[in-house]
Design an enzyme around this catalytic site. Structure first.
Site, PDB file in Angstrom:
ATOM      1  N   TYR A 113      16.085  14.012 -35.104  1.00  0.00           N
ATOM      2  CA  TYR A 113      14.792  14.483 -35.604  1.00  0.00           C
ATOM      3  C   TYR A 113      14.215  15.487 -34.590  1.00  0.00           C
ATOM      4  CZ  TYR A 113      10.235  14.041 -37.917  1.00  0.00           C
ATOM      5  OH  TYR A 113       9.064  14.287 -38.588  1.00  0.00           O
ATOM      6  N   ASN A 154      11.765  15.674 -32.683  1.00  0.00           N
ATOM      7  CA  ASN A 154      11.189  15.198 -31.416  1.00  0.00           C
ATOM      8  C   ASN A 154      12.228  14.595 -30.480  1.00  0.00           C
ATOM      9  OD1 ASN A 154      11.701  12.808 -32.790  1.00  0.00           O
ATOM     10  ND2 ASN A 154       9.704  11.902 -32.378  1.00  0.00           N
ATOM     11  N   LYS A 155      13.481  14.531 -30.925  1.00  0.00           N
ATOM     12  CA  LYS A 155      14.524  13.920 -30.104  1.00  0.00           C
ATOM     13  C   LYS A 155      15.001  14.877 -29.011  1.00  0.00           C
ATOM     14  CE  LYS A 155      14.906   9.959 -32.340  1.00  0.00           C
ATOM     15  NZ  LYS A 155      13.958  10.106 -33.442  1.00  0.00           N
ATOM     16  N   GLN A 156      15.853  14.352 -28.104  1.00  0.00           N
ATOM     17  CA  GLN A 156      16.373  15.168 -27.008  1.00  0.00           C
ATOM     18  C   GLN A 156      17.083  16.409 -27.534  1.00  0.00           C
ATOM     19  OE1 GLN A 156      16.540  11.867 -27.306  1.00  0.00           O
ATOM     20  NE2 GLN A 156      16.701  10.810 -25.339  1.00  0.00           N
TER      21      GLN A 156
END
Length: 373
Positions: free
Chosen positions: A178, A180-182
């Protein structure tokens, strides 16, 4: 100034790969998906990697591919994003929650064994916020009782437990991408496993139930449209080629936050990182003092252009779970307390020092103001 909670790290490399897909006309099941899976498998030293359209889809498929079914029980954590519980409910499997460790916020491994019953078939662990669970203890319990282990590593790509990548320690591991992930593919997920049978089943389930030997309109399983698109996979290829650089930038941001909290003497704590852990920074969480009104802190920060959010509400207190299982308030007190006290502040790879200092100064002011009331 407006500082968002998160922001993806996209470079010209990813843009070039996406353009290649658009120019090719092959928008699904193409070479970028194969490359993305190959890079992922190599990076984690995993046997098999199967890309999907979300981490939630990959969790669902992991449950099915490992043979879990209606009537089974799976031990898991209440302190997580709701998908780690929902993937069990999809198959009418009962999630059996056990409380968390107040320092790490991960599932408390000492509580797991007492939750095992004759119906327990697996443990689903969540490496919360990018910190690995105590996989040594968890795998010992699983071995003693003949249980499968699913690792929800959706927030933990690149994290390691005693030097071994999370997601590769249990029977199946799941990652998510998603924004907002790394690393991100917009929407997307990955299942990894050492089991060839589980991998073959997973590939079939994600592709409408078509097995490796099926024709295009032959469907061996009741499957799902969980395929990742070539556009998403192209993003994933570029992100994986830059993974170490991205993870290092995020670690630098986390270290600066820790230094700033100390410099400004902000009265918060942060989750403890265990010595055996190699952390992968998903978000930066602060634990507010017990008497603090978190909503007022969030409002104060937002007035200054700083986005902050509660992370995470306890799954067992979600309306859908209360409706199905009844209220269990008070049963998992550590999870419930942390759900009331944890706060995610802005955190992303390319965050600048002046932005972080701005966040911490206003967090300090908000807490001091709240403490005077």
């Amino acid at each position: 100034m407006f500082i968002p909670l998160s922001k993806p790290d996209i470079s010209d490399l990813e843009r070039r790969y996406v353009s290649e897909v658009l120019n090719s006309g092959q928008l699904s099941i193409g070479e970028k998906t194969i490359k993305f899976e190959s890079l992922f498998k190599e990076k984690l030293k995993a046997g098999f990697a199967i890309a999907m359209n979300s981490g939630t889809s990959a969790l669902h498929v992991a449950v099915k591919a490992l043979g879990l079914k209606e009537g089974d029980e799976v031990i898991t954590t209440p302190y997580s994003f709701i998908a780690s519980g929902n993937c069990l409910l999809y198959e009418r499997i009962t999630p059996v929650f056990v409380d968390i460790d107040p320092q790490t916020l991960n599932i408390d491994p000492k509580r797991i064994e007492s939750a095992v019953t004759s119906r327990t078939k697996a443990i689903l662990v969540v490496h919360i916020f990018g910190q690995p669970c105590d996989m040594t203890t968890i795998m010992e319990v699983a071995s003693n009782y003949g249980l499968k282990v699913i690792e929800d590593a959706c927030e933990a790509i690149g994290a390691k437990w005693n030097g071994k990548p999370v997601g590769t320690i249990g029977d199946a591991g799941v990652f998510a991408f998603y924004p907002n992930k790394q690393i991100t593919t917009g929407e997307g997920g990955m299942l990894v496993t050492e089991s060839e049978d589980a991998a073959l089943t997973a590939r079939a389930l994600r592709n409408q139930g078509r097995s490796a030997s099926s024709g295009w309109l032959d469907h061996e399983y009741v499957g799902y449209n969980y395929r990742i698109s070539e556009l998403q996979a192209a993003l994933g290829v570029g992100q994986m080629e830059r993974l170490e650089h991205i993870l290092q930038k995020r670690e630098n941001v986390a270290e600066r936050y820790s230094e700033l909290l100390q410099r400004y003497q902000v009265e918060v704590t942060t989750p403890k990182v265990l010595p055996a852990c190699s952390m992968s920074w998903f978000v930066y969480i602060v634990i507010l003092p017990k008497t603090t009104d978190r909503n007022k802190i969030i409002s104060h920060l937002l007035e200054k252009g700083i986005q902050a959010k509660p992370y995470f509400p306890s799954i067992h207190k979600q309306t859908s779970y209360v409706n199905q299982f009844g209220s269990q308030s008070g049963k998992f007190p550590v999870s419930e307390e942390m759900s009331e006290r944890t706060l995610a502040i802005p955190f992303f790879s390319n965050m600048q020092f002046h932005e972080q200092e701005y966040v911490i100064r206003h967090l300090k002011t908000a807490l001091d103001t709240e403490g005077e009331r």
